[in-house]
Design an enzyme around this catalytic site. Structure first.
Site, PDB file in Angstrom:
ATOM      1  N   ASP A  99     -29.374  41.842  83.842  1.00 45.49           N
ATOM      2  CA  ASP A  99     -28.078  42.131  84.464  1.00 45.49           C
ATOM      3  C   ASP A  99     -27.334  40.840  84.773  1.00 45.49           C
ATOM      4  OD1 ASP A  99     -25.947  43.376  85.689  1.00 45.49           O
ATOM      5  OD2 ASP A  99     -26.972  43.591  87.618  1.00 45.49           O
ATOM      6  N   ASP A 302     -20.722  41.567  81.655  1.00 49.80           N
ATOM      7  CA  ASP A 302     -21.796  42.165  82.449  1.00 49.80           C
ATOM      8  C   ASP A 302     -22.712  43.025  81.582  1.00 49.80           C
ATOM      9  OD1 ASP A 302     -23.405  43.352  84.330  1.00 49.80           O
ATOM     10  OD2 ASP A 302     -21.839  44.603  85.196  1.00 49.80           O
TER      11      ASP A 302
END
Length: 540
Positions: A99, A302
């Site tokens: 992440d 992201d």
């Protein structure tokens, strides 16, 4: 799936009213300008990026070539990509979600019905409890637990361990996902967005500070483009699901994982991996919005978010433009498809890949590190039309992988976009690089490629300053801070009232005393003058 932190940068605006109490204490209240306080950023080293391409990764104990870090990540469509890590002594193997939209390294520390294993910190002789509670809310889901430290190894880096901050997750809500195969999250962002505060050193900072590994990593995620399986697409508790692969290169780049020239976007700031988007085109047509709207209130890269997320006005504009391209060929697309609430399933008479031909390419223009230039990411319909499987009707379907951002979360270049490219997070030189991925193209096998997408263009000149497209967060409105300011203003007013009353009383008393004094003198003068007039005249 959306696991980037929902908060914007914390900007505290303290109005003049908030400092009035101090003014009262020093007997003077003055009008003051508002003050803006921000957390200072840590600056990285400037080094030559070219030295990292294909170089061995140098660590304290072993040399690992980036070429050896191939196919070391796995994933499930829509459920994210994970990498294997060893935690503690003796090592406990866990999979953690990669992440780039958060900064905490956290793993399950108790059982959960969505995971098969968890971290048993009491069985690790090297675990150290920090005595700190941490809670991290995401746009989707949240977790909380205890902050500690332990030894960590990344399997694909060989026998290399280092001390890292680890949050032991004891409670969670809508965080762990069925069939995802990961038991934690590896936040790769900067310290500024770490929880509970920026004093918690993130995973990658610990890795580079304790070893000689260079401050750079790259991701090749071969999801939608490499997928050729016609059944069991997406996640399901009813049976096996498709697995996708990829590579995470730590400490350098693998030139065999991308085609052509790498294009770089400068990092606007070191918190999320924030870049600036200068335009969006559907087919060949620009959306025509002010470029600031594309970046309201930020644009980030992201890997922990599945979809391309856009500010509401931009989402509405791009959806309307895509509809205009597809209505002629596909008039029966359900309205709920565009909002992500329903699937689009081709009829029995059409090829399962036919929708790719009727949907346009998308082009995202990003600010380039070359002054006065930008470059384009050309996105295939195969990226933003996520294949899914309707188990009830036994059909191959599609899900719209573009969604509106919530709570002013800004634009998010998520996994569906990243899957077409080799994406480099060059932290040393404060930039994010993009090149065309070498992931095997399923569209070439099925004849569903649209043009040459996905592709990346050479940098081109623009006639405006791309930096002006960035959102100015110093003017951000925070309702909580506004309420606090009003409360402080009220306290200030209450404190000032006695001071004002005292000052007015003092002035009134002073004037009254002055008037009484002048009245006595004047009356005495009149008496003397009256006596003089009444005395007999002594002159002859």
């Amino acid at each position: 799936m959306h696991f980037s932190l929902p908060t914007s940068r914390i900007v505290v605006v303290v109005p003049a009213a908030a400092i009035c109490i101090v003014c009262v204490l020093i007997e003077t209240c003055t009008a003051a300008r508002s003050h803006v306080y921000t957390i200072p950023l840590r600056k990285g080293k400037e080094t030559s990026f070219a030295e990292t391409v294909g170089e061995p990764v140098r660590t304290n104990q072993v040399n690992v070539s980036v070429e050896e870090q191939k196919n070391n990540i796995r994933g499930r469509p829509g459920l994210g990509y994970y990498i294997e890590v060893d935690i503690g002594t003796p090592p406990q193997k866990l999979n953690v979600l990669i992440d780039t939209g958060s900064s905490n390294f956290a793993v399950a520390a108790s059982s959960h019905n969505a995971i098969s294993t968890y971290y048993r910190r009491n069985e690790s002789s090297t675990y150290e409890d920090q005595g700190t509670y941490v809670k991290v809310p995401y746009t989707q889901g949240e977790w909380s637990g205890d902050l500690g430290q332990d030894l960590v190894q990344i399997a694909s880096l060989g026998n290399q361990s280092f001390q890292a901050n680890i949050a032991a997750i004891t409670e969670s809500k809508m965080f762990f996902l069925n069939d995802s195969r990961w038991q934690g999250i590896l936040g790769l962002g900067y310290a500024e967005i770490a929880r509970p505060d920026s004093s918690v050193e993130p995973f990658f900072d610990s890795l580079t500070s304790q070893t000689s590994i260079q401050d750079i990593f790259a991701l090749q995620m071969c999801g939608a483009l490499a997928s050729t399986n016609d059944t069991n697409l997406g996640s399901s508790a009813d049976g096996p699901v498709e697995e996708v692969i990829g590579s995470m290169n730590i400490g350098g780049l693998d030139a065999s994982l991308y085609h052509g020239t790498m294009q770089y976007a400068p990092l606007r700031d070191e918190w999320f991996y924030e870049v600036i988007m200068t335009d969006i085109r559907v087919g060949n047509d620009s959306l025509g919005l002010d470029c600031k709207e594309y970046n309201f209130d930020k644009t980030i890269v992201d890997s922990g978010t599945t979809n391309l997320r856009l500010p509401v006005r931009v989402f509405e504009a791009i959806t309307n433009a895509i509809k205009a391209h597809t209505t002629k060929h596909m008039p029966d697309v359900p309205s709920e498809f565009w909002t992500g609430m329903n699937l689009m399933c081709p009829t029995d008479s059409t090829s399962p890949y036919e929708p790719y031909h009727w949907f346009p390419t998308l082009t995202l223009d990003l600010q380039s590190t070359n002054q006065g230039q930008a470059f384009s990411l050309v996105v295939s319909p195969q990226q933003y039309l996520r294949r899914d499987y309707d188990h009830e009707d036994k059909k191959n379907c599609f899900k719209f992988a573009i969604a509106p951002s919530t709570n002013h979360a800004g634009a998010v270049i998520g996994a569906v976009i990243m899957e077409g490219f080799y994406v480099v997070f060059d932290r040393e030189n404060k930039r994010v690089g993009f090149a065309r991925s070498t992931c095997p193209g399923a569209c070439e096998k099925t004849g569903t490629c649209v043009g040459n997408s996905p592709l990346i263009t050479e940098a081109f000149n623009i006639d405006f300053d791309a930096s002006d497209c960035g959102y100015d967060r110093s003017t951000s409105y925070d309702p909580a801070l506004t309420i606090t300011a009003y409360v402080l203003a009220a306290i200030c007013l209450v404190c000032l009232i006695p001071v004002i009353v005292f000052a007015l009383t003092h002035q009134i008393n002073k004037r009254c005393k002055g008037r009484r004094g002048r009245g006595v003198v004047n009356h005495h003068r009149l008496d003397q003058e009256g006596l003089a007039e009444n005395e007999p005249n002594s002159d002859p």
